[in-house]
Structure formats: structure tokens, C-alpha cells
Design a protein around this motif. Structure first.
Motif, PDB file in Angstrom:
ATOM      1  N   SER A 289     -20.684 -36.657  51.652  1.00  0.00           N
ATOM      2  CA  SER A 289     -21.994 -37.087  51.159  1.00  0.00           C
ATOM      3  C   SER A 289     -22.648 -35.950  50.377  1.00  0.00           C
ATOM      4  O   SER A 289     -22.040 -34.897  50.143  1.00  0.00           O
ATOM      5  N   ASN A 290     -23.905 -36.169  49.959  1.00  0.00           N
ATOM      6  CA  ASN A 290     -24.712 -35.124  49.311  1.00  0.00           C
ATOM      7  C   ASN A 290     -23.986 -34.499  48.124  1.00  0.00           C
ATOM      8  O   ASN A 290     -23.702 -33.303  48.098  1.00  0.00           O
ATOM      9  N   GLY A 291     -23.719 -35.317  47.123  1.00  0.00           N
ATOM     10  CA  GLY A 291     -22.976 -34.853  45.963  1.00  0.00           C
ATOM     11  C   GLY A 291     -23.639 -33.735  45.184  1.00  0.00           C
ATOM     12  O   GLY A 291     -22.998 -33.105  44.344  1.00  0.00           O
ATOM     13  N   TYR A 292     -24.894 -33.452  45.483  1.00  0.00           N
ATOM     14  CA  TYR A 292     -25.615 -32.357  44.835  1.00  0.00           C
ATOM     15  C   TYR A 292     -25.343 -31.005  45.500  1.00  0.00           C
ATOM     16  O   TYR A 292     -25.715 -29.956  44.975  1.00  0.00           O
ATOM     17  N   ASP A 293     -24.698 -30.995  46.684  1.00  0.00           N
ATOM     18  CA  ASP A 293     -24.585 -29.798  47.528  1.00  0.00           C
ATOM     19  C   ASP A 293     -23.276 -29.059  47.252  1.00  0.00           C
ATOM     20  O   ASP A 293     -22.276 -29.248  47.932  1.00  0.00           O
ATOM     21  N   ASN A 294     -23.293 -28.186  46.259  1.00  0.00           N
ATOM     22  CA  ASN A 294     -22.088 -27.479  45.857  1.00  0.00           C
ATOM     23  C   ASN A 294     -21.552 -26.592  46.972  1.00  0.00           C
ATOM     24  O   ASN A 294     -20.331 -26.448  47.130  1.00  0.00           O
ATOM     25  N   GLY A 295     -22.439 -25.991  47.757  1.00  0.00           N
ATOM     26  CA  GLY A 295     -21.989 -25.130  48.846  1.00  0.00           C
ATOM     27  C   GLY A 295     -21.154 -25.881  49.863  1.00  0.00           C
ATOM     28  O   GLY A 295     -20.116 -25.373  50.332  1.00  0.00           O
ATOM     29  N   LEU A 296     -21.579 -27.090  50.216  1.00  0.00           N
ATOM     30  CA  LEU A 296     -20.815 -27.923  51.144  1.00  0.00           C
ATOM     31  C   LEU A 296     -19.433 -28.223  50.597  1.00  0.00           C
ATOM     32  O   LEU A 296     -18.426 -28.101  51.308  1.00  0.00           O
TER      33      LEU A 296
ATOM     34  N   PRO B 133     -31.351 -34.466  41.109  1.00  0.00           N
ATOM     35  CA  PRO B 133     -30.105 -34.716  41.832  1.00  0.00           C
ATOM     36  C   PRO B 133     -28.924 -35.033  40.910  1.00  0.00           C
ATOM     37  O   PRO B 133     -27.797 -34.597  41.167  1.00  0.00           O
ATOM     38  N   ASN B 134     -29.173 -35.779  39.855  1.00  0.00           N
ATOM     39  CA  ASN B 134     -28.086 -36.081  38.925  1.00  0.00           C
ATOM     40  C   ASN B 134     -27.574 -34.821  38.234  1.00  0.00           C
ATOM     41  O   ASN B 134     -26.369 -34.636  38.054  1.00  0.00           O
ATOM     42  N   GLN B 135     -28.491 -33.959  37.841  1.00  0.00           N
ATOM     43  CA  GLN B 135     -28.077 -32.706  37.213  1.00  0.00           C
ATOM     44  C   GLN B 135     -27.268 -31.846  38.185  1.00  0.00           C
ATOM     45  O   GLN B 135     -26.239 -31.273  37.818  1.00  0.00           O
ATOM     46  N   GLN B 136     -27.739 -31.765  39.419  1.00  0.00           N
ATOM     47  CA  GLN B 136     -27.031 -30.979  40.430  1.00  0.00           C
ATOM     48  C   GLN B 136     -25.661 -31.582  40.735  1.00  0.00           C
ATOM     49  O   GLN B 136     -24.680 -30.859  40.925  1.00  0.00           O
ATOM     50  N   CYS B 137     -25.605 -32.905  40.766  1.00  0.00           N
ATOM     51  CA  CYS B 137     -24.334 -33.575  41.025  1.00  0.00           C
ATOM     52  C   CYS B 137     -23.343 -33.307  39.893  1.00  0.00           C
ATOM     53  O   CYS B 137     -22.165 -33.050  40.135  1.00  0.00           O
ATOM     54  N   GLU B 138     -23.826 -33.362  38.648  1.00  0.00           N
ATOM     55  CA  GLU B 138     -22.934 -33.069  37.529  1.00  0.00           C
ATOM     56  C   GLU B 138     -22.394 -31.644  37.620  1.00  0.00           C
ATOM     57  O   GLU B 138     -21.192 -31.403  37.404  1.00  0.00           O
ATOM     58  N   ALA B 139     -23.254 -30.694  37.934  1.00  0.00           N
ATOM     59  CA  ALA B 139     -22.801 -29.310  38.065  1.00  0.00           C
ATOM     60  C   ALA B 139     -21.746 -29.189  39.165  1.00  0.00           C
ATOM     61  O   ALA B 139     -20.734 -28.481  39.005  1.00  0.00           O
ATOM     62  N   ASN B 140     -21.963 -29.900  40.265  1.00  0.00           N
ATOM     63  CA  ASN B 140     -20.990 -29.878  41.359  1.00  0.00           C
ATOM     64  C   ASN B 140     -19.676 -30.525  40.940  1.00  0.00           C
ATOM     65  O   ASN B 140     -18.594 -30.001  41.226  1.00  0.00           O
ATOM     66  N   MET B 141     -19.759 -31.675  40.265  1.00  0.00           N
ATOM     67  CA  MET B 141     -18.542 -32.344  39.807  1.00  0.00           C
ATOM     68  C   MET B 141     -17.735 -31.434  38.884  1.00  0.00           C
ATOM     69  O   MET B 141     -16.504 -31.332  39.005  1.00  0.00           O
ATOM     70  N   ARG B 142     -18.424 -30.797  37.963  1.00  0.00           N
ATOM     71  CA  ARG B 142     -17.726 -29.897  37.029  1.00  0.00           C
ATOM     72  C   ARG B 142     -17.074 -28.730  37.772  1.00  0.00           C
ATOM     73  O   ARG B 142     -15.952 -28.324  37.443  1.00  0.00           O
ATOM     74  N   ASP B 143     -17.753 -28.215  38.780  1.00  0.00           N
ATOM     75  CA  ASP B 143     -17.187 -27.121  39.555  1.00  0.00           C
ATOM     76  C   ASP B 143     -15.965 -27.580  40.337  1.00  0.00           C
ATOM     77  O   ASP B 143     -14.962 -26.858  40.425  1.00  0.00           O
ATOM     78  N   MET B 144     -16.017 -28.792  40.884  1.00  0.00           N
ATOM     79  CA  MET B 144     -14.871 -29.311  41.632  1.00  0.00           C
ATOM     80  C   MET B 144     -13.650 -29.489  40.724  1.00  0.00           C
ATOM     81  O   MET B 144     -12.520 -29.184  41.110  1.00  0.00           O
ATOM     82  N   VAL B 145     -13.889 -29.999  39.518  1.00  0.00           N
ATOM     83  CA  VAL B 145     -12.786 -30.153  38.562  1.00  0.00           C
ATOM     84  C   VAL B 145     -12.195 -28.788  38.223  1.00  0.00           C
ATOM     85  O   VAL B 145     -10.966 -28.601  38.200  1.00  0.00           O
ATOM     86  N   SER B 146     -13.054 -27.816  37.984  1.00  0.00           N
ATOM     87  CA  SER B 146     -12.596 -26.478  37.614  1.00  0.00           C
ATOM     88  C   SER B 146     -11.826 -25.807  38.750  1.00  0.00           C
ATOM     89  O   SER B 146     -10.775 -25.196  38.525  1.00  0.00           O
ATOM     90  N   ARG B 147     -12.323 -25.930  39.960  1.00  0.00           N
ATOM     91  CA  ARG B 147     -11.713 -25.240  41.101  1.00  0.00           C
ATOM     92  C   ARG B 147     -10.418 -25.895  41.573  1.00  0.00           C
ATOM     93  O   ARG B 147      -9.446 -25.211  41.919  1.00  0.00           O
ATOM     94  N   TYR B 148     -10.420 -27.233  41.643  1.00  0.00           N
ATOM     95  CA  TYR B 148      -9.324 -27.921  42.327  1.00  0.00           C
ATOM     96  C   TYR B 148      -8.524 -28.854  41.424  1.00  0.00           C
ATOM     97  O   TYR B 148      -7.542 -29.433  41.862  1.00  0.00           O
ATOM     98  N   ASN B 149      -8.969 -29.020  40.181  1.00  0.00           N
ATOM     99  CA  ASN B 149      -8.273 -29.871  39.219  1.00  0.00           C
ATOM    100  C   ASN B 149      -8.074 -31.287  39.751  1.00  0.00           C
ATOM    101  O   ASN B 149      -7.019 -31.892  39.586  1.00  0.00           O
TER     102      ASN B 149
END
Length: 342
Positions: free
Chosen positions: A214-221, A253-269
Motif C-alpha cells: 500500500s501507500n504508493g507515495y512511500d518510497n522508504g517503505l 500524492p500523485n507526484q510522490q507516487c510517480e517519483a516512487n514508481m520511477r525509483d522502483m523502475v530504476s532500482r529493480y527494473n
């Protein structure tokens, strides 16, 4: 998801009001982003609502089958949760097979969401099914494998192959507590994911396996969880997220979620799916813009890694089970929120 959201729904309802929003992107009639995106809904309550006499209508007031109505508003995918041995019967294998057959007959893609519990599994509760309660971690892996394999085998026997399978629901701290609690036993959680993954791929290697938080905005999680799972050699194909803005102001929240999504793609492909989203039913204009803005952000992820999203129980209306984040009005008709999928 449901348990956590209901606690805040009354506060959100009080926060509504007339507010102007700038329209993001193209108008619904000309939006090209949606064409190749997953446009989905979780409608797991559908059969229970029908049994209670709830009916559904298109915007003209014509009574319409609830699943057909999702198709009519341009959705192309359905998400269904499955519980192991629920006391009321709903969300058990028979119920899921009936709903899956209806979606399949309409040509809709299917996501099966395994909770691995007899009831709701979410960040606040991941209760081991009663029948598995005395099992050690080795036996739990076998139970996860067998349950996953049984459900997917039954679907396959009806000619239904899901496109996606969630191994766990909102597993912010693992699943099948206490042995699968990630903060204490990340290695066990990875083993349980791999047991589900193995069962899925044996049914059909093309089915994609989702690990969902859950909490797609929470990059730390997300960094904590997927670093841990990667270190413990967990197998999965897609990172799944939920996003329920805490207020009607969805932009941050949408902006934070996008940043998290981009980080997930970058880190884990990995590919990204928004497995659950929702906003107050009393705020359809804001919800429409929230959905359309999310689609733009998902579409713009690197390398086409953004797959799409599922609205959680949009057909819930008239405070069904005290849930206030659907996308239908109190007469059973879809609101302007749903036009975001058209």
C-alpha cells in the motif's frame, strides 16, 4: 485495504466541497494514453451486493449487469480477491470462479489477488488461515503453493488464465504472520512469495506475479521491502501499489507516487501496476482528474514499465459496508469519476 480506509472515510466526506481543478492532459474523448493501458476495477463485492438486492444502472438509468457495466465504461480488466476459507462464503473459490467466468465471457483480462487469509489481509492484519495456524515455515510454503495451484487449476479448467496474480495483498510487512512478518523474517516472506510464484508459473509461465504494497507515495517503505526481497532472492515480475490520497487534494500524492514508481523502475527494473486506487464517491470531479493524471504519469514511466491501474470497488454505492470511496452515486449509477476510463 478496506479496514484502513473506512477509518478515514468520514473525515474525507466532511472535507468535500465545491472546488475548481485544472483539467490535466487531454479530454476523455481524445485521450490516446488509455488505449494500451490496463483499465481495471476490483469488483469482488459484486456477487454479495447482487445477493443483497443491489442493482446497477448506466447513466441513462437503464438497469445493467454490474460486470457488463464495467465493460461498457471502457474497462478491460477485472481484479478479484480470494480468501482461503471465508466464513460467509464470498471470495471463496466457487465465488471467484463465478465472477471470473463472467469477466472472461466479456473478454476482460483478469488479476487474481491472493490474500492467503480467511478474511481481509492488509498492512494492519495478515492473519494466517485457521487451517494453517499451527504450521511451521516449511508447511506454510506447501500450503501457499497448494492453495495457489488449486485456484489457478480450477480457473484453467474453465479456460480462464489470469494475466496477473498477486502473491499477497498489501504486504507492507509480509504475510502469514507471525512467521512471514517481513520486519522479523524477511527470509521467510521471500520463501512464501517463491512458493506462490512457483505455483503460478507451473500453471502458465506467461502469468505475471505481483508483489503488492500500500501507500504508493512511500518510497522508504518500497526501498526497504524490495531491497530485502531482492537480497533474499524473491521471485516476482511486477511491483504493485495502492494509492488512496488522505484528502481530496490528490496532486501531491500523485507526484510522490510517480517519483516512487520511477525509483522502483530504476532500482529493480520491474513493471509497475497500480493495483488499487480510490477517492471519495462524493468528489467525482476530483476523482476523475486524479485518475487521468495518474494515467499520464504511469504512461510516462521509462521503457514502457507502467502497466495501468485498478479502481477498488467502484460499484460500491449507498455506503455499502460503510465504504465511501466508490465511483457510483447513491442510485447505483456511475459518476463522472468513471469517465476517466472512457
Amino acid at each position: 485495504m478496506k479496514k484502513l480506509i473506512i477509518a478515514t472515510s468520514l473525515l474525507l466526506a466532511a472535507a468535500m466541497g465545491c472546488k475548481k481543478y485544472e483539467m490535466p492532459g487531454n479530454t476523455p474523448a481524445t485521450n490516446p494514453i488509455l488505449e494500451k493501458m490496463v483499465r481495471g476495477a476490483d469488483v469482488s463485492w459484486l456477487t454479495e451486493m447482487e445477493a443483497a438486492g443491489m442493482k446497477f444502472y448506466d447513466t441513462t438509468g437503464k438497469q445493467t449487469d454490474g460486470m457488463q457495466l464495467m465493460k461498457n465504461v471502457n474497462m478491460n480488466a477485472i481484479r478479484l480477491r480470494i480468501w482461503v476459507n471465508p466464513s460467509g462464503g464470498y471470495n471463496n473459490l466457487a465465488d471467484v470462479l463465478a465472477k471470473a467466468a463472467r469477466a472472461h465471457a466479456l473478454g476482460m483480462q483478469l488479476l487474481i489477488d491472493f490474500h492467503y487469509s480467511d478474511s481481509w489481509a492488509d498492512p494492519g492484519q495478515q492473519t494466517t488461515p485457521a487451517a494453517w495456524s499451527n504450521q511451521d515455515i516449511t508447511a506454510l510454503q506447501t500450503s501457499v503453493y497448494n492453495h495457489t495451484h488449486e485456484v489457478l487449476t480450477a480457473l484453467k479448467a474453465k479456460g480462464i488464465i489470469p494475466v496477473w496474480v498477486q502473491v499477497g495483498n498489501e504486504t507492507n510487512n509480509g504475510m502469514l504472520w507471525p512467521l512471514g512478518k517481513a520486519s522479523e523474517h524477511m527470509d521467510n516472506f521471500a520463501l512464501l512469495i517463491n512458493a506462490g510464484y512457483k505455483a503460478v508459473k507451473e500453471i502458465d509461465s506467461h502469468i505475471k506475479v505481483i508483489v503488492h504494497l500500500s501507500n504508493g507515495y512511500d518510497n522508504g517503505l518500497y526501498k526497504w521491502m524490495f531491497d530485502g526481497l531482492t537480497a533474499n532472492k524473491a521471485n516476482f515480475d511486477i511491483i504493485g501499489m495502492s494509492l488512496y490520497p488522505a484528502t481530496v487534494e490528490w496532486q501531491t500524492p500523485n507526484q510522490q507516487c510517480e517519483a516512487n514508481m520511477r525509483d522502483m523502475v530504476s532500482r529493480y527494473n520491474k513493471e509497475i501496476m497500480l493495483c488499487e486506487i480510490g477517492m471519495p464517491a462524493t468528489s467525482p470531479v476530483a476523482t476523475n482528474y486524479f485518475i487521468r493524471d495518474l494515467y499520464t504519469r504511469i504512461h510516462n514511466l521509462p521503457d514502457g514499465k507502467g502497466l495501468g491501474l485498478f479502481y477498488w470497488e467502484p460499484q460500491a454505492y449507498n455506503r455499502w459496508q460503510n465504504y465511501l470511496l466508490g465511483a457510483f452515486d447513491n442510485t447505483g449509477k456511475p459518476t463522472f469519476a468513471i469517465d476517466a476510463f472512457r
